[in-house]
Write a protein that holds these residues in place. Structure first.
Motif, PDB file in Angstrom:
ATOM      1  N   PHE A  79      74.033 -13.804  68.755  1.00 38.55           N
ATOM      2  CA  PHE A  79      74.455 -15.100  68.465  1.00 38.55           C
ATOM      3  C   PHE A  79      73.455 -16.300  68.532  1.00 38.55           C
ATOM      4  N   GLY A  80      72.404 -16.104  69.020  1.00 37.64           N
ATOM      5  CA  GLY A  80      71.306 -17.165  68.971  1.00 37.64           C
ATOM      6  C   GLY A  80      70.753 -17.035  67.698  1.00 37.64           C
ATOM      7  N   GLY A  81      70.516 -15.874  67.293  1.00 33.82           N
ATOM      8  CA  GLY A  81      70.074 -15.629  65.679  1.00 33.82           C
ATOM      9  C   GLY A  81      70.891 -16.226  64.807  1.00 33.82           C
ATOM     10  N   GLN A  82      72.170 -16.139  65.042  1.00 32.41           N
ATOM     11  CA  GLN A  82      73.202 -16.893  63.950  1.00 32.41           C
ATOM     12  C   GLN A  82      73.179 -18.172  63.985  1.00 32.41           C
ATOM     13  N   MET A  91      69.693 -19.331  62.133  1.00 32.39           N
ATOM     14  CA  MET A  91      69.878 -18.891  60.651  1.00 32.39           C
ATOM     15  C   MET A  91      70.861 -19.700  59.967  1.00 32.39           C
ATOM     16  N   LYS A  92      71.690 -20.470  60.766  1.00 31.47           N
ATOM     17  CA  LYS A  92      72.664 -21.327  60.017  1.00 31.47           C
ATOM     18  C   LYS A  92      72.011 -22.190  59.038  1.00 31.47           C
ATOM     19  N   ARG A 121      69.297 -22.179  57.596  1.00 33.65           N
ATOM     20  CA  ARG A 121      68.182 -21.606  56.838  1.00 33.65           C
ATOM     21  C   ARG A 121      68.585 -20.717  55.750  1.00 33.65           C
ATOM     22  N   PRO A 122      67.964 -20.364  54.713  1.00 30.85           N
ATOM     23  CA  PRO A 122      68.264 -19.462  53.663  1.00 30.85           C
ATOM     24  C   PRO A 122      68.423 -18.138  54.066  1.00 30.85           C
ATOM     25  N   LYS A 123      69.280 -17.275  53.669  1.00 33.58           N
ATOM     26  CA  LYS A 123      69.221 -15.837  53.824  1.00 33.58           C
ATOM     27  C   LYS A 123      67.836 -15.457  53.529  1.00 33.58           C
ATOM     28  N   MET A 124      67.544 -14.137  54.099  1.00 32.62           N
ATOM     29  CA  MET A 124      66.515 -13.242  53.878  1.00 32.62           C
ATOM     30  C   MET A 124      67.077 -12.003  52.951  1.00 32.62           C
ATOM     31  N   ASN A 125      65.949 -11.524  52.401  1.00 36.06           N
ATOM     32  CA  ASN A 125      66.388 -10.371  51.248  1.00 36.06           C
ATOM     33  C   ASN A 125      66.354  -9.260  52.372  1.00 36.06           C
ATOM     34  N   LEU A 126      65.063  -8.674  52.499  1.00 33.51           N
ATOM     35  CA  LEU A 126      64.826  -7.558  53.536  1.00 33.51           C
ATOM     36  C   LEU A 126      65.494  -6.351  52.883  1.00 33.51           C
ATOM     37  N   ARG A 127      65.288  -6.179  51.719  1.00 37.65           N
ATOM     38  CA  ARG A 127      65.949  -5.188  51.117  1.00 37.65           C
ATOM     39  C   ARG A 127      65.093  -3.718  51.240  1.00 37.65           C
ATOM     40  N   ARG A 128      63.892  -3.922  51.186  1.00 36.52           N
ATOM     41  CA  ARG A 128      63.016  -2.672  51.383  1.00 36.52           C
ATOM     42  C   ARG A 128      62.984  -2.303  53.031  1.00 36.52           C
ATOM     43  N   LEU A 171      70.687  -1.027  68.132  1.00 36.34           N
ATOM     44  CA  LEU A 171      71.129  -2.500  68.217  1.00 36.34           C
ATOM     45  C   LEU A 171      70.480  -3.333  66.777  1.00 36.34           C
ATOM     46  N   GLY A 172      69.148  -2.704  66.528  1.00 38.26           N
ATOM     47  CA  GLY A 172      68.589  -3.286  65.467  1.00 38.26           C
ATOM     48  C   GLY A 172      69.359  -3.526  64.249  1.00 38.26           C
ATOM     49  N   ASP A 173      70.347  -2.991  64.037  1.00 37.88           N
ATOM     50  CA  ASP A 173      71.263  -2.798  62.772  1.00 37.88           C
ATOM     51  C   ASP A 173      71.590  -4.263  62.532  1.00 37.88           C
ATOM     52  N   THR A 174      71.983  -5.035  63.550  1.00 41.38           N
ATOM     53  CA  THR A 174      72.558  -6.322  63.666  1.00 41.38           C
ATOM     54  C   THR A 174      71.557  -7.267  63.219  1.00 41.38           C
ATOM     55  N   ALA A 175      70.182  -7.227  63.420  1.00 40.14           N
ATOM     56  CA  ALA A 175      69.415  -7.911  62.975  1.00 40.14           C
ATOM     57  C   ALA A 175      69.256  -8.200  61.609  1.00 40.14           C
ATOM     58  N   PHE A 176      69.450  -7.151  60.761  1.00 37.59           N
ATOM     59  CA  PHE A 176      69.700  -7.273  59.279  1.00 37.59           C
ATOM     60  C   PHE A 176      70.948  -7.966  58.787  1.00 37.59           C
ATOM     61  N   ILE A 177      72.085  -7.914  59.538  1.00 33.63           N
ATOM     62  CA  ILE A 177      73.208  -8.771  59.324  1.00 33.63           C
ATOM     63  C   ILE A 177      73.030 -10.008  59.571  1.00 33.63           C
ATOM     64  N   VAL A 178      72.225 -10.632  60.691  1.00 30.79           N
ATOM     65  CA  VAL A 178      72.131 -11.821  61.090  1.00 30.79           C
ATOM     66  C   VAL A 178      71.359 -12.425  60.283  1.00 30.79           C
ATOM     67  N   LEU A 179      70.022 -11.790  59.790  1.00 32.71           N
ATOM     68  CA  LEU A 179      68.953 -12.503  59.124  1.00 32.71           C
ATOM     69  C   LEU A 179      69.383 -12.478  57.682  1.00 32.71           C
ATOM     70  N   ARG A 180      70.258 -11.683  57.065  1.00 32.74           N
ATOM     71  CA  ARG A 180      70.677 -11.813  55.736  1.00 32.74           C
ATOM     72  C   ARG A 180      71.870 -12.431  55.874  1.00 32.74           C
ATOM     73  N   LYS A 181      72.415 -13.152  56.754  1.00 29.87           N
ATOM     74  CA  LYS A 181      73.648 -14.099  56.916  1.00 29.87           C
ATOM     75  C   LYS A 181      74.841 -13.460  56.289  1.00 29.87           C
ATOM     76  N   GLN A 182      75.039 -12.144  56.749  1.00 26.98           N
ATOM     77  CA  GLN A 182      76.423 -11.392  56.333  1.00 26.98           C
ATOM     78  C   GLN A 182      77.236 -11.585  57.443  1.00 26.98           C
ATOM     79  N   LYS A 183      78.597 -11.273  56.931  1.00 26.94           N
ATOM     80  CA  LYS A 183      79.706 -11.650  58.003  1.00 26.94           C
ATOM     81  C   LYS A 183      79.538 -10.531  59.226  1.00 26.94           C
TER      82      LYS A 183
END
Length: 268
Positions: free
Chosen positions: A47-50, A53-54, A56-63, A126-138
């Motif tokens: 929740f701090g990460g969200q 990131m509010k 800031r632009p979302k990150m790609n992080l595809r690789r 738990l690291g799954d959620t980092a990708f959601i937060v940094l990519r600004k997904q729901k």
């Protein structure tokens, strides 16, 4: 009754045979409450990460996401194959009731290593959620609630070697094998047919329904003295799986079944 089958021992890998299950259980008995620390840090970072990131632009992080999902997919596939072979042996040799009530999943050949690997894996997952937060997904409530409660319950239950663990862990490995393979393919840019996504959510719903069933059977058979568990553990397991069943069923309905609002469609 603890299973001790020499034929199964022949199929063990060296690292599985050498694994110190007693030391692992003892460590968990002394340190299982650390899961609360991980959960608190996770919630704060999510929740701090969200909030961070509010603006800031979302990150790609595809690789990184491909590598992350692929590594968890491979781990889950191997875990499902190893624990699945053990549970199949239990079912075919000792029957359904014994497959639920026997504690040998925690210290038996093949499965003892993968049982411990399972409970430990709930922390890095738990690291799954980092990708959601940094990519600004729901971020769904189902996502973070599921992560926290699975971590807490897994660590809490492993230390007591409660009945039903073999079913809980094997089902989770199998579903995660499908789920993370799907995530890896999507992150790599591959087109995955929609029915595969429907299959995964259906498998998750079936897993939760079976979790409720196993919890009920453990409670029933515990009264006969051959299904070791604790009333409070069964209560938490039952409530947890029931909440998952409702949440995943609701997700399935909203994602795959619900039609667009006809009133809104007519007004446009």
């Amino acid at each position: 009754m603890l299973l001790n089958d020499t034929d199964l021992r022949l199929s063990e890998y060296g690292f599985e045979r050498r694994f110190d299950d007693r030391g692992a259980i003892q460590w968990m008995q002394q340190n299982w409450s650390t899961s609360f620390v991980f959960s608190a840090l996770y919630a704060a970072l999510v929740f701090g990460g969200q909030h961070y990131m509010k603006p800031r632009p979302k990150m790609n992080l595809r690789r990184p996401l491909v590598l992350w999902s692929l590594s968890l997919a491979l781990f889950s596939i191997i875990g499902a194959a190893r624990t699945g072979s053990y549970m199949f042996h239990m079912l075919s040799s000792s029957g359904f009731r014994r497959s639920i009530c026997d504690q040998s999943f925690y210290n038996g050949p093949v499965s003892k290593f993968w049982a411990y690997a399972f409970v430990l894996s709930k922390a890095p997952e738990l690291g799954d959620t980092a990708f959601i937060v940094l990519r600004k997904q729901k971020l769904l409530f189902l996502h973070w609630y599921h992560h926290i409660t699975v971590l807490l319950y897994s660590w809490y239950s492993y230390k007591d070697m409660v009945a039903g663990g073999g079913w809980f862990m094997t089902m989770n490995y199998a579903v995660h094998a499908l789920m993370y393979s799907y995530y890896a393919a999507r992150a790599a840019g591959l087109r995955v047919p929609r029915p595969f996504a429907v299959l995964i959510t259906s498998a998750q719903i079936a897993q939760m329904a079976m979790g409720v069933t196993v919890s009920g059977l453990v409670y029933r058979w515990m009264q006969h003295g051959d299904c070791p568990s604790h009333l409070h553990n069964i209560a938490w397991a039952g409530l947890m799986y029931l909440s998952y069943l409702l949440l995943f069923s609701n997700f399935f309905y909203r994602t795959y079944l619900r039609r667009p609002d006809s009133t809104k469609a007519k007004s446009q």
